[in-house]
Design an enzyme around this catalytic site. Sequence first.
Site, mmCIF file in Angstrom:
data_model
loop_
_atom_site.group_PDB
_atom_site.id
_atom_site.type_symbol
_atom_site.label_atom_id
_atom_site.label_comp_id
_atom_site.label_asym_id
_atom_site.label_seq_id
_atom_site.Cartn_x
_atom_site.Cartn_y
_atom_site.Cartn_z
ATOM 1 N N CYS A 146 -4.474 -3.419 3.769
ATOM 2 C CA CYS A 146 -4.195 -3.040 5.151
ATOM 3 C C CYS A 146 -5.342 -3.385 6.129
ATOM 4 O O CYS A 146 -5.517 -4.536 6.484
ATOM 5 C CB CYS A 146 -3.827 -1.562 5.198
ATOM 6 S SG CYS A 146 -2.775 -1.124 6.615
ATOM 7 N N LYS A 193 -9.796 0.344 -1.570
ATOM 8 C CA LYS A 193 -9.885 -0.147 -0.187
ATOM 9 C C LYS A 193 -11.284 0.066 0.374
ATOM 10 O O LYS A 193 -11.809 1.188 0.362
ATOM 11 C CB LYS A 193 -8.845 0.572 0.664
ATOM 12 C CG LYS A 193 -8.770 0.130 2.106
ATOM 13 C CD LYS A 193 -7.700 0.928 2.827
ATOM 14 C CE LYS A 193 -7.556 0.518 4.280
ATOM 15 N NZ LYS A 193 -6.559 1.355 4.983
ATOM 16 N N GLU A 219 0.858 -1.178 0.000
ATOM 17 C CA GLU A 219 0.000 0.000 0.000
ATOM 18 C C GLU A 219 0.900 1.235 0.000
ATOM 19 O O GLU A 219 2.015 1.217 0.530
ATOM 20 C CB GLU A 219 -0.858 -0.038 1.265
ATOM 21 C CG GLU A 219 -1.739 1.165 1.514
ATOM 22 C CD GLU A 219 -2.395 1.131 2.891
ATOM 23 O OE1 GLU A 219 -3.464 1.740 3.034
ATOM 24 O OE2 GLU A 219 -1.838 0.496 3.819
#
Length: 269
Positions: free
Chosen positions: A147, A111, A40
């Site tokens: 994440c 995301k 990321e």
Amino acid sequence: MRVALAQIITGRDLAGNLALVEDYARQAKGGGAELVVFPEAAMRAFGNSLLDIAEPLDGPWASRVRAIAAELGIVIVAGMFTPGSVSEGGARKVRNTLLATGPGVEASYDKIHLFDAFGFAESDTVDAGTEPVTFEAGGVRFGLATCYDIRFPDLFTENADRGAQVNIVCASWGSGPGKVEQWKLLARARAVDSTTLVLACGQGDPASHGIPAKGAAPTGVGHSVVVSPFGDVLDELDGGPGLLFAELDTAVVKEARTKLPVLANRHRF
């Protein structure tokens, strides 16, 4: 299928970060990898402005990554930032995006689960994605996650339902007490939940190179891992930059789903 995890430490400079991507992609290709995963925020590290560098998927940064992948004949997965919404008052947001590009592959994932935790509010500046994304490369189907997504099992099982044998997680994990242990625990748990191989690639720990922390920005702790569908850590890096190679044998996914058919046995409430 041979893959690589490129645990890099990015900074503010886009060109410098692109040079890192190219260098590690070349090393990955030289080591026989067909796919290389970057963390990321490969485009620019957290703790720096993002609005001024967010660009569409056909913009110059993504186009250069695409050109590197095409030149080397390797699939690259890397974190970048794309433009988000604009409020009525003119306030702008970005999207935290993974680009997957290379021979026969062109996909992107925004995301879904934004990091509104530990006193940080990613949702203040980032728009959430809405749709899981999978892609196929080398006869293997991969699911994408970023994440904080790793704390949410349903995304990983949804990717598996969509055919994923491997889940890729790209992160810039926040440091703190117990955070490395949580990262590895969660990678193992998501592998078992979804009976997939998990490739969890994080930013390296800036402290390993004497780079001072940027406030509370999540700039990485390293410890990228490859996990089997049975939850075994097959290989792991330490905190510093590095390149981790792994041989993916999807037969182990079939074995896990035969011996431990949690996807088939689960009930939805």
